[in-house]
Design a protein around this motif. Structure first.
Motif, PDB file in Angstrom:
ATOM      1  N   MET A 151       0.843  -1.182   0.000  1.00 29.94           N
ATOM      2  CA  MET A 151       0.000   0.000   0.000  1.00 29.94           C
ATOM      3  C   MET A 151       0.886   1.241   0.000  1.00 29.94           C
ATOM      4  O   MET A 151       2.042   1.207   0.419  1.00 29.94           O
ATOM      5  CB  MET A 151      -0.928   0.003   1.204  1.00 29.94           C
ATOM      6  CG  MET A 151      -0.246   0.178   2.544  1.00 29.94           C
ATOM      7  SD  MET A 151      -1.413   0.362   3.841  1.00 29.94           S
ATOM      8  CE  MET A 151      -2.221   1.832   3.328  1.00 29.94           C
TER       9      MET A 151
ATOM     10  N   ARG B 220      -5.572  -0.547   3.286  1.00 30.52           N
ATOM     11  CA  ARG B 220      -5.237  -1.213   4.555  1.00 30.52           C
ATOM     12  C   ARG B 220      -5.719  -0.434   5.775  1.00 30.52           C
ATOM     13  O   ARG B 220      -5.255  -0.645   6.885  1.00 30.52           O
ATOM     14  CB  ARG B 220      -3.726  -1.437   4.659  1.00 30.52           C
ATOM     15  CG  ARG B 220      -3.363  -2.637   5.540  1.00 30.52           C
ATOM     16  CD  ARG B 220      -1.875  -2.815   5.646  1.00 30.52           C
ATOM     17  NE  ARG B 220      -1.249  -1.772   6.394  1.00 30.52           N
ATOM     18  CZ  ARG B 220       0.040  -1.704   6.674  1.00 30.52           C
ATOM     19  NH1 ARG B 220       0.863  -2.636   6.224  1.00 30.52           N
ATOM     20  NH2 ARG B 220       0.547  -0.710   7.365  1.00 30.52           N
ATOM     21  N   THR B 221      -6.634   0.462   5.600  1.00 31.28           N
ATOM     22  CA  THR B 221      -7.154   1.212   6.751  1.00 31.28           C
ATOM     23  C   THR B 221      -8.478   0.646   7.255  1.00 31.28           C
ATOM     24  O   THR B 221      -8.981   1.112   8.285  1.00 31.28           O
ATOM     25  CB  THR B 221      -7.354   2.691   6.372  1.00 31.28           C
ATOM     26  OG1 THR B 221      -8.280   2.767   5.291  1.00 31.28           O
ATOM     27  CG2 THR B 221      -6.041   3.324   5.963  1.00 31.28           C
TER      28      THR B 221
ATOM     29  N   TYR C 296     -11.291 -10.738   3.525  1.00 32.57           N
ATOM     30  CA  TYR C 296     -10.193 -10.895   4.473  1.00 32.57           C
ATOM     31  C   TYR C 296      -9.611 -12.303   4.303  1.00 32.57           C
ATOM     32  O   TYR C 296     -10.287 -13.240   3.852  1.00 32.57           O
ATOM     33  CB  TYR C 296     -10.679 -10.704   5.923  1.00 32.57           C
ATOM     34  CG  TYR C 296     -10.302  -9.360   6.500  1.00 32.57           C
ATOM     35  CD1 TYR C 296     -10.852  -8.212   5.959  1.00 32.57           C
ATOM     36  CD2 TYR C 296      -9.417  -9.249   7.564  1.00 32.57           C
ATOM     37  CE1 TYR C 296     -10.528  -6.970   6.472  1.00 32.57           C
ATOM     38  CE2 TYR C 296      -9.088  -8.017   8.078  1.00 32.57           C
ATOM     39  CZ  TYR C 296      -9.634  -6.870   7.530  1.00 32.57           C
ATOM     40  OH  TYR C 296      -9.292  -5.649   8.032  1.00 32.57           O
TER      41      TYR C 296
ATOM     42  N   HIS D  88      -5.358 -10.327   7.263  1.00 32.89           N
ATOM     43  CA  HIS D  88      -5.072  -9.194   6.387  1.00 32.89           C
ATOM     44  C   HIS D  88      -6.163  -9.049   5.341  1.00 32.89           C
ATOM     45  O   HIS D  88      -6.819 -10.026   4.971  1.00 32.89           O
ATOM     46  CB  HIS D  88      -3.720  -9.376   5.678  1.00 32.89           C
ATOM     47  CG  HIS D  88      -2.555  -9.438   6.622  1.00 32.89           C
ATOM     48  ND1 HIS D  88      -2.084 -10.621   7.148  1.00 32.89           N
ATOM     49  CD2 HIS D  88      -1.778  -8.458   7.138  1.00 32.89           C
ATOM     50  CE1 HIS D  88      -1.064 -10.377   7.942  1.00 32.89           C
ATOM     51  NE2 HIS D  88      -0.860  -9.065   7.956  1.00 32.89           N
ATOM     52  N   GLU D  89      -6.304  -7.828   4.834  1.00 36.26           N
ATOM     53  CA  GLU D  89      -7.259  -7.593   3.763  1.00 36.26           C
ATOM     54  C   GLU D  89      -6.782  -8.310   2.494  1.00 36.26           C
ATOM     55  O   GLU D  89      -5.611  -8.230   2.124  1.00 36.26           O
ATOM     56  CB  GLU D  89      -7.394  -6.094   3.481  1.00 36.26           C
ATOM     57  CG  GLU D  89      -8.066  -5.309   4.590  1.00 36.26           C
ATOM     58  CD  GLU D  89      -8.175  -3.841   4.243  1.00 36.26           C
ATOM     59  OE1 GLU D  89      -7.540  -3.024   4.934  1.00 36.26           O
ATOM     60  OE2 GLU D  89      -8.881  -3.541   3.270  1.00 36.26           O
TER      61      GLU D  89
ATOM     62  N   ASN E 187      -5.443  -5.892  -0.252  1.00 31.02           N
ATOM     63  CA  ASN E 187      -4.572  -4.871   0.310  1.00 31.02           C
ATOM     64  C   ASN E 187      -3.672  -4.269  -0.777  1.00 31.02           C
ATOM     65  O   ASN E 187      -2.960  -4.976  -1.488  1.00 31.02           O
ATOM     66  CB  ASN E 187      -3.707  -5.491   1.411  1.00 31.02           C
ATOM     67  CG  ASN E 187      -2.708  -4.482   1.967  1.00 31.02           C
ATOM     68  OD1 ASN E 187      -2.970  -3.302   1.970  1.00 31.02           O
ATOM     69  ND2 ASN E 187      -1.576  -4.988   2.431  1.00 31.02           N
TER      70      ASN E 187
END
Length: 982
Positions: free
Chosen positions: A1, A166-167, A193, A198-199, A202
């Motif tokens: 990111m 990633r927020t 997810y 983690h996303e 991302n």
């Protein structure tokens, strides 16, 4: 990111008030000194205040535990969050979020959650994608990436594109919280997810794909920038589902691409009936069913132009053909995809429709039609779009005779292009004029036949490129290979003949000679043979409407004539705006032949270097304003000093390799500039004669009178005669030959040498003499020395040059105060008195301040002041005496102290030159070099107390050299009356 931009971090650290932030944590701050605040540290047990905040710097430090930093560091320590989380909290600027117990890792989010914990799966998808869309609009690097790929803001809104930065996790509770565990587990099941927490997308641009009900069926993620893992494309887990841009299936013709971004490229170019598959292996049954259900008739496969794209096109065309759909392959340059092609061939709104129109058929459902044939009427919608995007060009066809005996070949020129018509085939040839050699025949060739066409770049002299063109053109136009081969042979011979004629014409020397009718020739010769030629020129200037400016007109005319010399003169006309400097230049240029003058309003720095090799040779280069040629000043100086210009520049050969090419422009050229600048570049000033326009009231009145007279009958008559006068002068200039000029008086001439600048001024003076002699060449006998032809300058030429040099190169006594100017006249009388008394030349007389005080009767203080001023202005020279003796002076001025006109000091007295010529003969030796001319020497006591060098004596303005070689003063005085009248 992407990283948080440094500018944003600095802004947060600067704009968020640290003291307010600290107080929001229930920490009391009190003044500490004159600048700081102090309180108890929240990061350790602090009995006495040790936590110092400096508001002016917006920083804190603890004297107890050593904690220190900015507002970001304070939030990280006090709230127990990560760096990015702290930045997000500060972005929100909400003090209520900063509560809580210090030094503990926070598990309850401080930021508002973008998703509802009780939402169903479809709503959760939509809320997450809405959040990604908000993050895209707040992330400039992501928007810039889309912009660089040609994706418009309209497409962003229409396809609801987002960005996963990633927020999202910062706004959700941690796993150790019930709500956090539940919502993260649901997002994992949806594929947003991963099991690692983690996303999934991302750092990806997110492109959602919706089904007919508006629910999310698929998500495509595209990573930005270079990825170490090599993974750029992400999808939801499981088989691919959904269709991009379902509205595309409302049209009977659909464009199909490999990827989402390629499809959006067509969409942004105005081709809205476009969808995509999910990579080369991503053609699904859902795609096939959609094409069958919507009864799509034609599909244009706009896959990448590589092996994988070709394989996928053949496979998918077979599947679509099995359900009765005609398929066409959109041809891109090898190795290109639609997005890359659209970015390089702009505008895409024109280039992409043309590619669709020329797409090659891959499969046809019509069994009675050959698979290689194509129903061109099927492309009506695309043809209309392509036609609207083309710019209509109107050209008058000029028939060019074909070198072929076959009259079926019709060759016509359309502007810079050529059109070849052979039967029902039409070929357009572009770029033929760019070929600079007979060894290459590179062109852009387009063939059209019944609405089908093929276009490519090729060198007709390369057999491999011809064969490749023939094969490709046959596939795209359905023409037989043998027919195309014959056509290409005819085109090659026709273009070869054209190119040979063009290059031959360019290589032939261009003659600038203008035929002069007999009557005009005689009038021009009468002008050149006129004994009063210079006065005739001034009279003609007045008849053409240029009043006054006698010396400026004559000097400008002579400078233009000097273009035929090896070292021409250069002119700068200096005046204020609207004073008439441009009119003076125009008047001079109009009397010169059109083919021998070049005029520009402005010039770039290297423009002169790339002119033709002989474009400036013996021409007049006129620039309207010196400011317009400021960037080319260096080239102008070189052209004036060196007489030529040379530059080395890099270029590419036929194979594309870099090579060094040399460009050479021959001179010499007479340069003519005008300027309104008060201060002129010293280097340019040294090389040019500076003419100042008369800005007096009397001159303005004369111009007004002339302007009024132009409206009278006499003015109309003069206007008609003006053309005849100008034609006569132009023809006279054409009759002038660039002859050599020999000045037999040159060794006897004198010029000041007290300043280095006079080295160039002296050359200007000698060139002025040569130019006047060259102008009078039809009044001088032509002499030969072997194969060398030349004419000789006369005393009349020197006299005319002196009169011009005084005004152009001289100085005006108006620069002196009246009392100083009066002293200069008195000193001339003193020097004359001393010279007569001692029998020496005036330029050898030296006098002291006491002599001047006795002669003038002035006080010592007054005399010292004005002598110093005369010395500063270089009208007298100071000679330091021996140790203990006083200063002595020599008079450097030899003009008329009562005249206010400019005067050039140091020129030889023409009467002395006439005397010396009469005595020794023009072609004879100097007096003193032959025994018959020897005589008594100068008296021993004559001259200055301090001896001078030969150089200083020769430059001091007199005839010392002549007399030193044998003429004593008495002999001179006896002979002078006898020759004075001759």
């Amino acid at each position: 990111m992407p990283r948080i931009p440094e500018e944003e971090l600095e802004r947060l650290k600067r704009e968020v008030d640290l003291a307010t932030l600290v107080r929001s944590k229930n920490i009391e701050l009190k003044p500490h000194g004159s600048k700081d605040l102090i309180g108890k540290c929240p990061f350790h047990d602090d009995d006495s205040p040790s936590f110092v905040v400096t508001p002016s710097k917006n920083l804190f430090h603890c004297m107890g535990c050593g904690a220190a930093g900015s507002v970001v560091d304070f939030v990280m320590r006090s709230d127990g969050v990560s760096f990015r989380h702290a930045v997000e909290l500060l972005r929100e600027q909400n003090p209520r979020l900063f509560g809580g117990e210090a030094a503990k890792r926070a598990t309850v989010p401080k930021l508002e959650s973008p998703v509802a914990f009780d939402a169903n799966d479809h709503a959760l998808f939509r809320q997450t994608l809405d959040y990604y869309r908000e993050r895209l609009l707040a992330t400039p690097p992501a928007l810039e990436y889309l912009d660089n790929r040609g994706i418009s803001r309209e497409a962003i809104e229409a396809f609801r594109i987002g960005f996963a930065d990633r927020t999202l996790g910062l706004r959700l509770p941690q796993k150790n919280r019930k709500d956090g565990a539940e919502i993260r587990e649901r997002l994992t099941k949806l594929g947003l997810y991963r099991e690692s927490g983690h996303e999934h997308f991302n750092g990806c641009l997110v492109f959602p794909i919706f089904d007919e009900s508006g629910n999310v069926a698929e998500i495509y993620g595209r990573r930005m920038g270079k990825q170490k893992s090599g993974i750029y494309h992400l999808y939801l887990a499981g088989p691919h589902r959904g269709l991009l841009n379902a509205k595309a299936f409302e049209s009977p013709e659909v464009i199909l691409t490999e990827s989402v971004i390629d499809a959006l490229t067509f969409w942004c170019a105005g081709l809205r009936n476009v969808t995509c598959i999910w990579g080369t292996e991503g053609f699904t049954d859902e795609h096939l069913e959609a094409f069958r259900r919507r009864k799509i008739r034609r599909v244009f496969l706009a896959y990448d132009s590589d092996e994988a794209g070709d394989r996928a096109a053949e496979r998918d065309a077979s599947r679509l053909g099995s359900i009765g759909i005609d398929c066409f392959r959109v041809q891109f340059p090898r190795g290109m995809d639609p997005n890359e092609y659209a970015l390089k061939v702009k505008p895409a709104s024109k280039s992409l429709p043309l590619l669709i129109q020329s797409a090659k058929p891959l499969f046809s459902s019509k069994t009675e039609v050959c698979p290689d044939e194509r129903d061109t009427r099927a492309l009506s919608s695309f043809e209309e779009l392509a036609a609207n995007s083309l710019v209509a060009e109107e050209a008058t066809k000029e028939e060019i005779p074909s070198p072929q005996a076959n009259h079926a070949v019709k060759l016509a020129q359309l502007g810079e292009d050529h059109e070849v018509e052979i039967g029902d085939r039409v070929y357009r040839v572009r770029g033929l004029s760019k070929n600079a050699s007979l060894e290459v025949l590179k062109i852009n060739l387009r063939v059209m036949h019944e609405g089908l066409f093929h276009v490519d770049n090729l060198d007709l002299y390369h057999a491999r490129q011809r064969n490749a063109f023939i094969v490709a053109a046959s596939e795209e136009t359905n023409l037989k290979i043998e027919l195309l081969k014959r056509d290409l042979g005819k085109i090659l011979l026709a273009l070869e003949n054209l190119q040979e004629k063009r290059l031959k014409a360019e290589l032939e020397p261009k003659s600038s000679a203008v035929e002069i009718p007999d009557g005009s020739r005689e009038a021009a010769l009468d002008l050149l043979r006129d004994p009063r030629l210079l006065e005739r020129i001034l009279t003609d200037f007045a008849a053409c409407g240029v009043v006054g400016e006698r010396t400026n007109k004559l000097c400008g005319y002579l400078a233009a004539v000097s273009r035929k010399l090896d070292r021409p003169l250069a002119i700068i006309v200096q005046s204020t705006s609207a004073a008439g400097k441009t009119s003076l230049m125009e008047a001079v240029l109009e009397m010169m032949p059109e083919e021998e003058r070049i005029k520009y309003s402005a010039m770039t720095g290297q423009s002169l270097y790339y002119l033709g090799e002989s474009d400036l040779k013996h021409k007049i280069l006129a620039i309207v304003e010196e400011e317009g040629a400021e960037k080319a000043s260096y080239a102008l100086k070189l052209l004036q000093s060196e007489g030529e210009l040379t530059i080395a520049s890099t270029g590419k050969d036929d194979n594309g390799r870099l090579k060094t090419e040399e460009y050479h422009v021959e001179g010499p050229a007479a340069i003519f500039l005008t300027t309104t600048a008060i201060d002129i570049d010293e280097e340019l000033l040294n090389r040019c004669l500076v003419l100042t326009v008369d800005e007096s009231r009397e001159q303005t009145q004369a111009i007004h009178a002339l302007q009024r007279d132009a409206d009278t009958l006499e003015g109309l008559r003069l206007k008609i005669e003006r053309k005849q006068i100008l034609d006569t002068h132009r023809n006279a200039q054409r009759l002038l030959r660039p002859l050599h000029v020999v000045n037999p008086f040159a060794p006897r001439l004198t010029f000041r040498s007290d300043r280095t600048r006079t080295r160039r001024d002296h050359v200007k003076y000698l060139t002025l003499i040569r130019t006047i002699a060259l102008l009078h060449q039809h009044q001088r006998p032509l002499k030969r020395e072997g194969s060398l032809e030349y004419i000789e300058a006369t005393l009349a030429d020197i006299e005319a040059a002196n009169s011009i040099a005084h005004e152009v190169l001289g100085r005006s006594l108006d620069e002196l105060p009246p009392q100083t100017r009066r002293l200069l006249g008195l000193l001339q009388g003193l020097v004359k008195s001393i010279g007569e008394e001692k029998g020496i030349d005036l330029d050898q007389v030296a006098f002291t301040r006491r002599d001047a005080r006795a002669f003038t009767g002035w006080s010592n203080t007054q005399l010292k002041l004005h002598l110093d001023r005369l010395e500063d202005f270089e009208y007298i020279d100071s000679l330091r005496g021996t140790r203990g003796s006083s200063y002595e002076y020599q008079l450097a001025f030899d003009g008329d102290a009562s005249s206010g006109k400019p005067q050039l000091m140091g020129l030889i007295d023409l009467e002395k030159l006439r005397y010396d010529t009469k005595f020794t003969g023009v072609d004879g030796e100097f007096a003193g070099q032959a025994e018959k001319n020897t005589g008594p020497k100068r008296p021993k006591n004559a001259g200055c107390p301090k001896p001078e060098s030969d150089a200083s004596r020769s430059s001091s303005g007199g005839s010392l050299e002549v007399y030193r070689n044998g003429h004593n003063r008495e002999a001179s005085l006896e002979i002078l009356p006898a020759v004075a009248g001759s």
